[in-house]
Design a protein around this motif. Structure first.
Motif: not given
Lengths: 534, 311, 316
Positions: B54, B81, B84-85, B111, B115-116, C217-218, C221-224, C226
């Protein structure tokens, strides 16, 4: 973005492909596209005040008389002939036998009488009463008429038959005929309308009935007036089928559109700077004609100032080089002017042409008046480049003899206020004059149009005398005398009379502009090949 | 599970180069809590950001890193990507600023789940409610529809934590997770962090300027100063027997839990230690060598290490 | 909430009243009257007096104002002194063509600004970004009049692809015909709109991009894309909505310059000519109407803010 690009290209192709300017109807119906700075505000001919409305009115209406484009002498039009009775007081007019309103009703003497009653009615607010005030009983009608309608009778106006009527004047007035250049209103349509309501009446907007070479097809708010040939026009159906009078406020756009072949005529107001460019195009022809307008420097003698001394005024007058202004600033599209009579007037004095610039003499006059140096202010309105240049030239010249001229460039509103309140010493102004050389309106001490407050009893007398005479020779003599006296008093410095410059497509033929109306002979115009230029 | 070797982060502006982190190496095992302590500007937050990909784009990262057996490429955004999360959860310092003010907290926590884990919004909502209850954000059913400004700071940080652990990451990075909070709330948040690590045998990278916070939770501690690791050891070693003068200073400031850390910024006025020890300019015991030479990292017994000339 | 609305409404009424008085006074204090506004008019001084009488323009100012106000409150905006027709009718005739042009230009400009503004905000300091920044400065300072003339010379004369005058070919007026007339004025207007909007969009997005929750938010794991769509844009919306709302009144008052150069029959030109002609009733109506539009636009913006930002929805 990459997906959008082909779409965009396609759109451009489609759109650009579909402007079939004038293609439609080519070969069958001819079209003339005329540029105008602004649109008309009314179609009612007797309430016309501005030039756009006047131009459109000249397409749609036929006036009683017209004046000859060269000599400005009255000629028959809707009035086919007239007689003047021996005392020069009574005129008997006969209307064209085959003149009809566009709804088929014959144009009669009653229409003429009705129109003149409207003009003399107390609630009439146009400017046409000025020519009719010499008619016997007109003033009384204006002051005493009680009804809201244009009914009753005016002493001097008499309907003699279906197509004949007589007009009797209070006293002989030579310019009278040249002022009868207004059209008529259809009495059968409008006699039941209050005169005070007439200006706002639907007739002014829709014009269901008219008398001119063209009839109204469409008036689109701010785009154009479309007129089409009147098949029953008493001088025959006009050659060109359609005329689009298009409002294009920007003169540069007008010029480009003319060059691109999308316009056929820019009447009257082509800028002198644009003439050279337009002349390079063989498809375009430039026409010019003198006009009944002039610019001058007003000298305020009503205020306590050195300008009340005639010698100071004369010193100023000897500074101005008109020839130079006409040649350098107006590129020759004007006539230098040395007095209030214009070259178009029959009384114009050609001998009055000698340029009088003489710095030494001017200096002497100034010193003789008791001034070594002097400060004066000169006002002029913004947006008129020619006048701005004149102001600068005058300032430069005056500085040479010790007069410092302060220039104030004013916005129109402020300029107007300053002129109306006499809050100036020198002002550059312009004005229009009548076809007849009668100088009374601007120079008779009791005239409403005497804006400068000029007063000379001898001049008054000469002008009164002249308007009662009928022969041109006698009148010329008197007007030249009056002009001489006015020039001796130096109430103003005359500058130039600008010409009208028209640019038209070369296919337009028989175009013959009149000093007062560009559509003077519009019914005779033709387009070569019967279609617009390409 | 996470191994970092020779991590270097450089920012270069027009003509000056600034090294935020230099030659940092460490590793964390599953179930282990690694504390990184240091004052602001010591490079600890930069390190955390580097471990999640990041960092701002103008930062240049060197070194190598492996996570869960895979070599990570710092430039490969899509690789990060995916992690993360889901595999790496992150909790930042200021929860009020880290929540989008225009979205309900429930939506924000959902979210990563959508997403994941590929949950439907409905399923994600149910899961979010469960997470909220587990983390003590009550009444959870209503709370998910609240906007961040309607929650207290402690609740907000719980929400951030919920979002970070929603997908049960193997590694949790908490960058000053309690700094912006009241002392009483601090303890609750720390307990939640500890519970998560304990229950899921995850690794936790706890970053703080406050040795007190570190002492409560960490197994191992890295002390960072000026972008380098000056001392490393078990929490017991660091707290009881600090070696590096910088660590000692940190410890000395500890009793005032509620006051911000006040280290003498320029103790030795007029000294510049370009190329020498990063702490020399403020070190009460500095010698000439400290100003000239970077101290080498000395490995000591029981896995301790330190970098100081005077020891 | 209702109290706030009522207060707002009263404020608006007061502002409108103030505007009407101010307009009235400035119009009537300036020297001259409509028949004196144009040097070319042919006039008879006595008839001019009658003209003023018939229109009550010879009355003292307060009386004129009161009669105007009372008529206006009954929904009668009076007659144009120039055209002798109801003002409302004149405005109604011209508004659609203006809206066609201004709304299209607004939408295209805003859309382009959003696309480009977001793109360059993401690529801050790239060469595209620098170019857009230079353009947004230049675009505002390039005189539209000059640009219009250049376009006319290029695309209506040298390469006659589009029409330069009016809204339709006389006698035509089909949709494609109107569209091709719109192209050149639209380019001029969008050139300006876009330059103006793009810098605002760019800075609005940039401001949000630097906020902590974007990084958070990143971190989830959100994409750019999103992050941009779900988090950055909604937060950038307030300044963008403000700019858009401020443009709203202009949409209804026309694009004076484009209408002038391209002879577009819109309300902007009408306002200019009416002002030059000292057509009081028209100017009064137009000013009130503009003031009302500004008030409405502000109100709309406020409502939109409420819609966008939950923090403002807190019950006071």
């Amino acid at each position: 973005m990459r997906r959008l690009l082909p779409l965009l290209c396609l759109l451009i192709l489609i759109l650009s492909g579909c402007h079939g300017y004038k293609e439609h109807g080519a070969g069958q119906e001819s079209e003339l596209h005329v540029a105008a700075i602004a649109g008309p505000v009314t179609l009612n001919p007797i309430f016309v005040r501005d030039s756009a409305s006047a131009e459109v009115a000249s397409l749609l209406h036929a006036s009683l008389l017209i004046t000859d484009p060269d000599t400005l002498e009255p000629m028959p039009h809707l009035v086919s002939s007239w007689d003047v009775l021996g005392d020069n007081l009574t005129y008997i007019f006969t209307l064209q036998e085959n003149a009809y309103w566009t709804d088929g009703v014959s144009i009669t003497a009653e229409d003429a009488a009705f129109t003149m009653r409207v003009i003399c009615h107390p609630d009439y607010t146009g400017w046409l009463f000025l020519p009719l005030r010499y008619v016997a009983g007109a003033q009384e009608y204006k002051e005493n008429h009680q009804s809201l309608f244009a009914d009753g009778l005016i002493e001097g106006i008499e309907v003699l038959g279906e197509k004949t009527f007589s007009v009797t004047l209070k006293e002989p007035y030579a310019p009278f005929l040249s002022l009868l250049t207004f059209p008529l209103l259809p009495a059968h349509l409008l006699s039941a309308v209050e005169v005070g309501q007439l200006e706002a009446h639907e007739y002014s907007l829709k014009l269901p009935v008219s008398s001119g070479p063209y009839l109204l097809a469409e008036w689109d708010a701010d785009e154009y007036v479309h007129v089409k040939a009147n098949p029953d026009f008493f001088l025959g159906k006009p050659e060109i089928d359609h005329i689009y009078y298009r409002f294009i406020p920007n003169v540069e756009t007008q010029v480009i559109e003319l060059l691109a072949g999308k316009l056929d005529l820019i009447p009257t107001a082509v800028k002198v700077e644009d003439v050279k460019l337009l002349q390079t195009d063989p498809q375009i022809k430039i026409y010019t004609n003198p006009r009944l307008v002039y610019d001058y420097i007003a000298i305020n003698t009503n205020k306590d100032s050195p300008l009340q001394d005639r010698r100071v005024r004369q010193a100023l007058a000897t500074l101005v080089n008109r020839r130079e202004i006409v040649d350098n600033v107006l590129l020759g599209y004007a006539d230098p002017l040395y007095g209030p009579l214009l070259p178009l007037h029959f009384a114009y004095d050609e001998s009055l042409q000698a340029e009088t610039v003489d710095l030494a003499a001017a200096r002497e006059l100034l010193v003789a008046a008791g001034y070594n140096n002097l400060q004066l202010n000169l006002i002029f309105n913004a947006g008129n480049l020619v006048r701005e240049n004149v102001a600068l030239l005058l300032k430069e010249q005056a500085a040479k003899i010790g007069i410092e001229i302060q220039l104030s460039l004013l916005e129109w509103e402020a300029f107007l206020a300053a002129v109306n309140e006499g809050d100036y010493e020198l002002a550059i102004l312009g004005r229009g004059v009548e076809a007849d050389p009668d100088l009374s309106y601007h120079w008779h001490s009791e005239s409403l149009g005497n804006a400068l407050g000029y007063k000379n009893e001898e001049v008054d007398l000469l002008l009164e005398q002249a308007s009662r005479l009928t022969t041109q020779r006698e009148r010329t003599f008197l007007y030249r005398q009056a002009q001489k006296k006015i020039l001796e008093d130096i109430p103003a410095i005359w500058l130039y009379s600008r010409q009208a410059i028209h640019a038209a497509t070369a296919t337009l033929e028989k175009f013959r502009p009149h000093p007062e109306s560009v559509f003077f002979n519009v019914h005779e115009w033709t387009l070569k090949g019967g279609e617009g230029s390409q | 599970m996470l191994a970092v070797k020779d991590l270097e982060i450089t920012f270069s502006e027009k003509n000056s180069i600034f090294k935020a982190v230099r030659k940092v190496s460490f590793s964390v095992q599953a179930g282990e809590i690694l504390g990184i302590v240091g004052e602001s500007g010591s490079g600890k937050s930069m390190t955390a950001l580097a471990l999640t990909g990041l960092l701002p784009p103008e930062a240049k990262v060197c070194g190598s890193m492996s996570f869960a057996g895979k070599t990570m490429h710092f430039e490969d955004n899509s690789q990060w990507q995916g992690l993360r999360g889901s595999k790496i959860g992150i909790v930042f310092q200021d929860p009020a600023a880290c929540l989008n003010p225009l979205k309900t907290v429930g939506k924000q926590v959902a979210e990563p789940l959508i997403l994941h884990k590929g949950l439907t919004p409905k399923e994600a909502e149910v899961e979010t409610i469960r997470l909220f209850s587990a983390l003590g954000i009550e009444p959870a059913v209503q709370r998910i529809h609240h906007y961040p400004h309607q929650l207290s700071g402690g609740q907000q940080q719980r929400v951030m934590l919920a979002a970070a652990i929603a997908c049960k990451p193997m590694l949790l990075i908490a960058d000053e997770p309690t700094t912006a909070l009241d002392v009483t709330v601090q303890a609750q948040i720390l307990r939640l962090l500890h519970e998560y690590v304990h229950n899921h045998s995850a690794a936790l990278l706890l970053i703080s300027h406050d040795l007190g916070v570190i002492a409560q939770l960490a197994d191992e501690v890295l002390v960072m100063c000026g972008g380098t690791i000056v001392e490393k050891g078990s929490v017991y070693q660091i707290m009881q027997k600090p070696l590096h003068p910088y660590t000692k200073l940190l410890l000395a400031s500890l009793p005032r839990l509620d006051a911000p850390l006040k280290l003498p910024l320029v103790a030795n006025e007029g000294l510049t230690a370009e190329g020498g020890c990063v702490f020399a300019a403020r070190c009460p015991h500095y010698r000439a060598i400290c100003l000239e030479k970077e101290p080498p990292t000395k490995l000591l017994a029981e896995g301790r290490q330190t970098a100081c000339h005077i020891l | 909430m209702i109290f706030q609305l009522v207060r707002r409404f009263t404020q608006t009424l007061l502002v409108l009243f103030g505007v009407s008085v101010a307009t009235f006074l400035t119009m009537h204090w300036a020297p001259g009257h409509p028949l004196q506004a144009n040097p070319e008019l042919r006039l008879d001084p006595t008839a001019v007096e009658r003209w003023l009488q018939l229109r009550n323009l010879d009355q003292p100012l307060p009386a004129q104002y009161l009669s105007w106000l009372s008529r206006m409150l009954r929904g009668d905006f009076g007659q144009s002194l120039l055209y002798n027709r109801p003002v409302i009718e004149l405005i109604r005739e011209r508004l659609p063509s203006t809206l066609l042009l201004t709304v299209t230009a607004f939408l295209i400009g805003l859309f382009l600004a959003l696309v480009v503004g977001i793109y360059v905000a993401k690529k801050q300091n790239s060469w595209v970004d620098r170019m857009v920044q230079v353009y947004s400065l230049a675009g505002i300072s390039v005189p539209g009049y000059w640009l219009g003339i250049v376009l006319i010379i290029c695309f209506a004369y040298r390469f006659p692809l589009f029409s330069a005058v009016g809204m339709r070919t006389p006698g035509d007026g089909s949709l494609p015909d109107i569209l091709q007339h719109m192209v050149l004025p639209l380019i001029v207007m969008v050139f300006h709109n876009f330059a103006y909007y793009v810098r605002h969009v760019r800075s609005a997005v940039l401001n949000v991009l630097n906020l902590d929750f974007v990084r958070a938010a990143k971190a989830r794991g959100l994409t750019d894309k999103q992050v941009m769509l779900w988090h950055v844009l909604p937060n950038s919306a307030i300044p963008i909505v403000t700019i858009a709302a401020l443009s709203l009144p202009v949409l209804f008052t026309g694009a004076m310059m484009a209408e002038q150069v391209f002879a577009w029959p819109g309300i902007g030109r009408f306002i200019v000519t009416s002002t030059m002609a000292r057509d009081y009733p028209v100017i009064m109506t137009v000013n009130l109407y503009t003031a009302a539009l500004v008030a409405i636009a502000n109100f709309l913006a406020d409502v939109l803010y409420l819609f966008i930002d939950p923090r403002l929805r807190v019950k006071a």
